[in-house]
Design a protein around this motif. Structure first.
Motif, PDB file in Angstrom:
ATOM      1  N   ARG A   9       5.936   6.705   0.466  1.00  0.00           N
ATOM      2  CA  ARG A   9       5.201   6.882   1.506  1.00  0.00           C
ATOM      3  C   ARG A   9       4.162   5.775   1.042  1.00  0.00           C
ATOM      4  O   ARG A   9       2.732   6.880   1.228  1.00  0.00           O
ATOM      5  CB  ARG A   9       5.355   7.157   3.102  1.00  0.00           C
ATOM      6  CG  ARG A   9       6.217   7.361   3.121  1.00  0.00           C
ATOM      7  CD  ARG A   9       6.200   8.376   4.524  1.00  0.00           C
ATOM      8  NE  ARG A   9       7.253   8.345   5.746  1.00  0.00           N
ATOM      9  CZ  ARG A   9       6.897   9.532   6.853  1.00  0.00           C
ATOM     10  NH1 ARG A   9       6.108  10.014   7.012  1.00  0.00           N
ATOM     11  NH2 ARG A   9       8.304  10.025   7.317  1.00  0.00           N
ATOM     12  N   SER A  11       0.365   4.973   0.378  1.00  0.00           N
ATOM     13  CA  SER A  11      -1.362   4.840   1.722  1.00  0.00           C
ATOM     14  C   SER A  11      -1.830   4.370   0.893  1.00  0.00           C
ATOM     15  O   SER A  11      -2.165   3.538   0.130  1.00  0.00           O
ATOM     16  CB  SER A  11      -1.121   6.515   1.675  1.00  0.00           C
ATOM     17  OG  SER A  11      -1.563   6.785  -0.286  1.00  0.00           O
ATOM     18  N   TYR A 135       6.853  -4.911   5.300  1.00  0.00           N
ATOM     19  CA  TYR A 135       7.137  -4.094   6.724  1.00  0.00           C
ATOM     20  C   TYR A 135       7.782  -2.811   5.876  1.00  0.00           C
ATOM     21  O   TYR A 135       8.499  -2.535   4.962  1.00  0.00           O
ATOM     22  CB  TYR A 135       8.038  -4.314   7.765  1.00  0.00           C
ATOM     23  CG  TYR A 135       7.547  -5.727   8.057  1.00  0.00           C
ATOM     24  CD1 TYR A 135       6.601  -5.525   9.030  1.00  0.00           C
ATOM     25  CD2 TYR A 135       8.086  -7.331   8.046  1.00  0.00           C
ATOM     26  CE1 TYR A 135       6.078  -7.118   9.543  1.00  0.00           C
ATOM     27  CE2 TYR A 135       8.204  -8.056   8.722  1.00  0.00           C
ATOM     28  CZ  TYR A 135       6.610  -7.945   9.634  1.00  0.00           C
ATOM     29  OH  TYR A 135       6.233  -9.008  10.023  1.00  0.00           O
ATOM     30  N   ARG A 136       7.515  -1.343   6.313  1.00  0.00           N
ATOM     31  CA  ARG A 136       7.697  -0.550   6.444  1.00  0.00           C
ATOM     32  C   ARG A 136       8.867  -0.306   7.770  1.00  0.00           C
ATOM     33  O   ARG A 136       8.358  -0.374   8.159  1.00  0.00           O
ATOM     34  CB  ARG A 136       6.737   0.562   7.045  1.00  0.00           C
ATOM     35  CG  ARG A 136       7.116   2.037   7.094  1.00  0.00           C
ATOM     36  CD  ARG A 136       5.290   3.744   6.788  1.00  0.00           C
ATOM     37  NE  ARG A 136       6.430   4.834   7.015  1.00  0.00           N
ATOM     38  CZ  ARG A 136       4.736   5.311   6.580  1.00  0.00           C
ATOM     39  NH1 ARG A 136       3.738   5.281   6.934  1.00  0.00           N
ATOM     40  NH2 ARG A 136       5.794   6.548   6.776  1.00  0.00           N
ATOM     41  N   GLY A 140      13.042   1.955   4.815  1.00  0.00           N
ATOM     42  CA  GLY A 140      11.932   2.080   3.465  1.00  0.00           C
ATOM     43  C   GLY A 140      11.915   0.507   3.820  1.00  0.00           C
ATOM     44  O   GLY A 140      11.770   0.055   4.211  1.00  0.00           O
ATOM     45  N   PRO A 141      10.944  -0.338   2.444  1.00  0.00           N
ATOM     46  CA  PRO A 141      10.064  -1.178   3.046  1.00  0.00           C
ATOM     47  C   PRO A 141      11.084  -2.639   2.861  1.00  0.00           C
ATOM     48  O   PRO A 141      12.463  -2.733   2.188  1.00  0.00           O
ATOM     49  CB  PRO A 141       9.358  -1.289   1.153  1.00  0.00           C
ATOM     50  CG  PRO A 141      10.038  -1.185   0.728  1.00  0.00           C
ATOM     51  CD  PRO A 141      10.405   0.561   0.995  1.00  0.00           C
ATOM     52  N   THR A 179      15.449  -5.827   0.192  1.00  0.00           N
ATOM     53  CA  THR A 179      14.106  -4.920  -0.215  1.00  0.00           C
ATOM     54  C   THR A 179      13.733  -5.492  -0.983  1.00  0.00           C
ATOM     55  O   THR A 179      13.800  -6.562  -1.440  1.00  0.00           O
ATOM     56  CB  THR A 179      15.099  -3.957  -0.532  1.00  0.00           C
ATOM     57  OG1 THR A 179      15.742  -4.085  -1.392  1.00  0.00           O
ATOM     58  CG2 THR A 179      15.533  -3.149  -0.049  1.00  0.00           C
ATOM     59  N   ARG A 216       6.998  -0.791  11.049  1.00  0.00           N
ATOM     60  CA  ARG A 216       5.459  -0.149  10.737  1.00  0.00           C
ATOM     61  C   ARG A 216       4.537  -0.798   9.596  1.00  0.00           C
ATOM     62  O   ARG A 216       5.483  -1.611   8.643  1.00  0.00           O
ATOM     63  CB  ARG A 216       5.083   1.633  10.806  1.00  0.00           C
ATOM     64  CG  ARG A 216       5.723   1.920  11.890  1.00  0.00           C
ATOM     65  CD  ARG A 216       5.517   3.422  11.542  1.00  0.00           C
ATOM     66  NE  ARG A 216       7.647   4.389  11.100  1.00  0.00           N
ATOM     67  CZ  ARG A 216       7.209   5.068  10.958  1.00  0.00           C
ATOM     68  NH1 ARG A 216       6.413   6.217  10.954  1.00  0.00           N
ATOM     69  NH2 ARG A 216       8.089   4.830   9.132  1.00  0.00           N
ATOM     70  N   THR A 217       4.055  -0.173   9.692  1.00  0.00           N
ATOM     71  CA  THR A 217       2.569  -1.235   8.762  1.00  0.00           C
ATOM     72  C   THR A 217       2.417  -0.021   7.548  1.00  0.00           C
ATOM     73  O   THR A 217       1.579   1.391   7.846  1.00  0.00           O
ATOM     74  CB  THR A 217       0.977  -2.124   9.111  1.00  0.00           C
ATOM     75  OG1 THR A 217       1.986  -2.507  10.344  1.00  0.00           O
ATOM     76  CG2 THR A 217       0.705  -2.785   7.349  1.00  0.00           C
ATOM     77  N   TYR A 218       1.974  -0.710   6.269  1.00  0.00           N
ATOM     78  CA  TYR A 218       1.607   1.127   5.449  1.00  0.00           C
ATOM     79  C   TYR A 218       0.298   0.571   5.674  1.00  0.00           C
ATOM     80  O   TYR A 218       0.017  -0.821   5.226  1.00  0.00           O
ATOM     81  CB  TYR A 218       2.434  -0.213   3.676  1.00  0.00           C
ATOM     82  CG  TYR A 218       3.278   1.120   3.815  1.00  0.00           C
ATOM     83  CD1 TYR A 218       4.188   1.839   3.317  1.00  0.00           C
ATOM     84  CD2 TYR A 218       4.892  -0.767   3.526  1.00  0.00           C
ATOM     85  CE1 TYR A 218       5.253   2.179   3.104  1.00  0.00           C
ATOM     86  CE2 TYR A 218       5.848  -0.388   3.259  1.00  0.00           C
ATOM     87  CZ  TYR A 218       6.511   1.291   3.864  1.00  0.00           C
ATOM     88  OH  TYR A 218       7.570   1.066   3.157  1.00  0.00           O
TER      89      TYR A 218
END
Length: 265
Positions: A9, A11, A135-136, A140-141, A179, A216-218
């Motif tokens: 993940r 950050s 995107y998350r 995974g991405p 991916t 979700r957005t990293y």
């Protein structure tokens, strides 16, 4: 009993914060010369629909994996980033709004490492489009991509819409997910046509504030993107956005105050 491997993940990091701050300052400087949009200042508005491919390879985003059986309306804007006149090459942009979600594509390469680079292109129909920053998803991405299957948009500059060399009515594109280092998988078909109303002053796209369902957005992605979004746009253009969305037949608003950050496109 084997344990499920954990997906890293990423950050917010000092590097992403530094990049974001530098981009924000750069966009603010350019905006003084090109107001209100420092890039993609002119664009052509399109309308159409998206259809999902049944039993497509899962992506880890509910917007793709829980695909509706019916088509959904789309509002789009195709543009040239710097604004160089055709046929000079420019970084091309394709922004989509489906319901309350935005996707912002730019002309990139299709393979690795080109899918992480903005690439100037002369003709929209020969370009491949990507989102650059993932995107998350639950797996995974996830990157999204688009490429022309048939036709082309009538223009990328509204001043050229009255020219004699007009394209076919329908621009048809394939939508893909991958991916960061993997192969592309088709998941949707997009059909776009010239919108009757070309007034795009209230049309603002922001893929961070209006994410795809299940995406979700990293934190590092927000750190890179949002400073420029905050700096280059005022709240005023968004005041007419609900009316513009309603007239286009797509979702209206996501509960974000009008004085919040807005997009550069």
């Amino acid at each position: 009993m084997t344990s499920t491997p954990r997906v890293p993940r990423p950050s917010r990091t000092p590097v992403s914060a530094t990049i974001g701050a530098a981009l924000g300052r750069g966009f603010a400087a350019v905006q003084r010369l090109r107001h209100p949009r420092p890039i993609h200042s002119r664009g052509v508005v399109l309308r159409g629909e998206i259809r999902w491919i049944p039993d497509a390879t899962p992506a880890g985003l509910s917007w793709i994996d829980d695909a509706p059986t019916e088509a959904r309306p789309v509002v789009a804007r195709v543009s040239r980033s710097i604004g160089l006149p055709a046929p000079l090459p420019d970084i091309l942009g394709l922004a989509l709004r489906v319901d309350d979600a935005d996707i912002e594509f730019a002309s990139t390469g299709w393979l690795v490492p080109g899918r992480f680079a903005l690439l100037p292109r002369r003709r929209v129909e020969r370009a491949t489009f990507g989102i650059l920053l993932p995107y998350r998803g639950t797996r995974g991405p996830v990157l999204l991509g688009a490429r022309t299957l048939w036709g082309r948009p009538p223009a990328t500059d509204p001043r050229a819409l009255q020219g004699p060399d007009m394209s076919p009515d329908v621009w048809r594109l394939g939508l893909f997910h991958a991916t960061p280092g993997g192969p592309w998988h088709p998941f949707g078909l997009l059909e776009l046509r010239l919108a009757p109303d070309q007034d795009d002053r209230a049309l603002r796209f922001d893929a961070v504030r209006r994410p795809l369902p299940g995406a979700r957005t990293y934190a590092w992605v927000r750190s890179i993107r949002q400073p420029s979004y905050l700096r280059v746009q005022s709240a005023a253009p968004l005041a007419a956005q609900p009316k513009a969305d309603a007239e286009a037949g797509v979702g209206v608003g996501v509960g974000v105050p009008l004085d919040a950050e807005t997009s550069s496109r």
